[in-house]
Design a protein around this motif. Structure first.
Motif, PDB file in Angstrom:
ATOM      1  N   GLN A  30       0.831  -1.194   0.000  1.00  0.00           N
ATOM      2  CA  GLN A  30       0.000   0.000   0.000  1.00  0.00           C
ATOM      3  C   GLN A  30       0.871   1.251   0.000  1.00  0.00           C
ATOM      4  OE1 GLN A  30      -2.282  -0.524   3.616  1.00  0.00           O
ATOM      5  NE2 GLN A  30      -1.006   0.881   4.765  1.00  0.00           N
ATOM      6  N   PRO A  31       0.326   2.349  -0.514  1.00  0.00           N
ATOM      7  CA  PRO A  31       1.078   3.614  -0.560  1.00  0.00           C
ATOM      8  C   PRO A  31       1.185   4.239   0.822  1.00  0.00           C
ATOM      9  CG  PRO A  31      -1.158   3.937  -1.324  1.00  0.00           C
ATOM     10  CD  PRO A  31      -1.007   2.458  -1.116  1.00  0.00           C
ATOM     11  N   ALA A  32       2.083   5.209   0.935  1.00  0.00           N
ATOM     12  CA  ALA A  32       2.295   5.873   2.226  1.00  0.00           C
ATOM     13  C   ALA A  32       1.146   6.805   2.589  1.00  0.00           C
ATOM     14  CB  ALA A  32       3.612   6.644   2.194  1.00  0.00           C
ATOM     15  N   TRP A  33       0.510   7.403   1.567  1.00  0.00           N
ATOM     16  CA  TRP A  33      -0.508   8.430   1.812  1.00  0.00           C
ATOM     17  C   TRP A  33      -1.758   8.126   0.990  1.00  0.00           C
ATOM     18  CZ3 TRP A  33       0.927  12.012   5.398  1.00  0.00           C
ATOM     19  CH2 TRP A  33       2.306  12.175   5.626  1.00  0.00           C
ATOM     20  N   THR A  34      -2.925   8.219   1.601  1.00  0.00           N
ATOM     21  CA  THR A  34      -4.174   7.984   0.884  1.00  0.00           C
ATOM     22  C   THR A  34      -5.255   8.943   1.369  1.00  0.00           C
ATOM     23  OG1 THR A  34      -5.126   6.371   2.453  1.00  0.00           O
ATOM     24  CG2 THR A  34      -3.651   5.509   0.739  1.00  0.00           C
TER      25      THR A  34
END
Length: 291
Positions: free
Chosen positions: A231-235
Motif C-alpha cells: 500500500q502507498p504511504a498516503w491515501t
C-alpha cells in the motif's frame, strides 16, 4: 522518471483492478513527476480522459490542507492557534473555541459524527449549517485525544482560508464557497483533480502522538500509513451517496486518482481494497503520454 514497461500490461492491470464489488463505472489516472499519465476505465480510457466535471467529495480536503500548510510555512497561521483567534468574528463556546488549527487538520477536534454529522443536518445540509451547529456545543471528545474523522472540522478550515482569499486558485475558491465547502466541494474532471492533488506534493508530514488502531494518522489532509509493501504511504477517499473517490501517493513521485459509482456497504473497506489493487498496478511503473 518512470521505468519502462509495456503500457498494455499496465492498462490491463488497472482495468482489472477497477472491477470492484459493489462499485461500478471505475476510472483512474496514474502519473509521476515526469509528467507521463496513464488513464484507464472499462473501455479504451476515453471516459477517464473525459473533461466531465465529477463530484470528488473529500478529495477536497488534501487541497485545503495544502493551502493551510502554505500559510503556516509563511507564518500567517500557527498550528497551535485556537479557533477563537483564527475566527474571532464567531462566538464559540469555550471548549470548542480552544480547538487548534493542528487538531482540525488532523481530525482531532473531538467532533464525533457517529450519531450526527453536523454538515448533514436534514434540511440544512452544508458547511455553513455545520459550523453554526458546533459553535454553540462542546466537542463530544476531548480535543487532541483521538482521531475522529470530521467534515465540520474541515469546514472550519475553509472558513479560515476564506478570511484571506487572496492567492487561492479559482477552482479551490469556488469549492470553498460551495455548500459542501472545504469538506467536499471540489468538482472537476479526473485529470484536473489529479493536477490539483499533484500540486500538494511532495506531501509534508505532520507527525501525531495519536494514531488509529492500524497505526495510521492524518497529516496535512492525507492519511499516513505505516510502511507496508502492498500500500502507498498516503491515501484519502471520499464518499457521498452514489459515489466513491480515491487518491493514493508515495508522497513524492507516484500519484493515482480514481472515481467510482456505487454505495458500498463498508466504504472504508471498499476504498482500502481498491487502493491496494490499483497501487500494485501503479507500481508496475508503466505509463504512456496522454493522447
Amino acid at each position: 522518471m518512470l521505468a519502462a514497461c509495456r503500457p498494455e500490461s499496465a492498462q490491463e492491470c488497472l482495468r482489472s483492478a477497477l472491477q470492484q464489488s459493489e462499485l461500478a463505472g471505475g476510472r483512474v489516472v496514474v502519473g509521476d513527476l515526469s509528467g507521463h499519465l496513464m488513464f484507464a476505465d472499462g473501455g479504451d480510457g476515453s471516459i477517464a480522459r473525459s473533461e466531465q466535471r465529477l463530484t470528488m467529495a473529500s478529495l477536497t480536503k488534501p487541497m485545503v490542507a495544502a493551502e493551510v500548510q502554505k500559510r503556516v510555512n509563511a507564518g500567517v497561521l500557527a498550528l497551535d492557534a485556537p479557533l477563537t483567534t483564527l475566527l474571532p468574528e464567531r462566538a464559540f463556546i469555550a471548549p470548542t473555541g480552544a480547538i487548534t488549527l493542528r487538531q482540525l487538520l488532523q481530525h482531532q477536534g473531538g467532533f464525533d459524527r457517529a450519531r450526527l454529522d453536523p454538515v448533514l443536518i436534514e434540511g440544512r445540509e452544508g458547511c455553513a449549517a455545520g459550523v453554526e451547529y458546533i459553535a454553540a456545543r462542546p466537542p463530544q471528545q476531548p480535543p487532541g485525544t483521538a482521531i475522529i474523522y470530521s467534515n465540520v472540522g474541515y469546514c472550519l478550515l475553509g472558513d479560515i482560508l476564506l478570511r484571506e482569499p487572496q492567492g487561492l486558485a479559482a477552482p479551490l475558491l469556488q469549492a470553498l464557497r460551495s455548500p459542501r465547502g472545504a469538506a467536499g466541494g471540489w468538482r472537476a474532471s479526473l485529470q484536473e483533480t489529479y493536477s490539483a492533488l499533484r500540486a500538494t506534493m511532495p506531501v509534508a508530514d505532520l507527525p501525531s502522538n495519536v494514531s488509529l488502531p492500524d497505526g495510521s494518522y492524518y497529516g496535512y489532509g492525507w492519511r499516513h500509513w505505516p510502511r507496508k509493501n502492498d500500500q502507498p504511504a498516503w491515501t484519502h477517499f471520499g464518499r457521498m451517496p452514489g459515489l466513491l473517490t480515491l487518491a493514493a501517493t508515495d508522497g513524492r513521485e507516484l500519484l493515482l486518482v480514481a472515481h467510482f459509482s456505487g454505495d458500498p456497504s463498508d466504504p472504508e473497506l471498499a476504498s482500502e481494497r481498491a487502493i491496494r489493487q490499483l497501487w500494485r498496478c501503479a507500481e508496475w511503473r508503466g505509463v504512456e503520454h496522454p493522447r
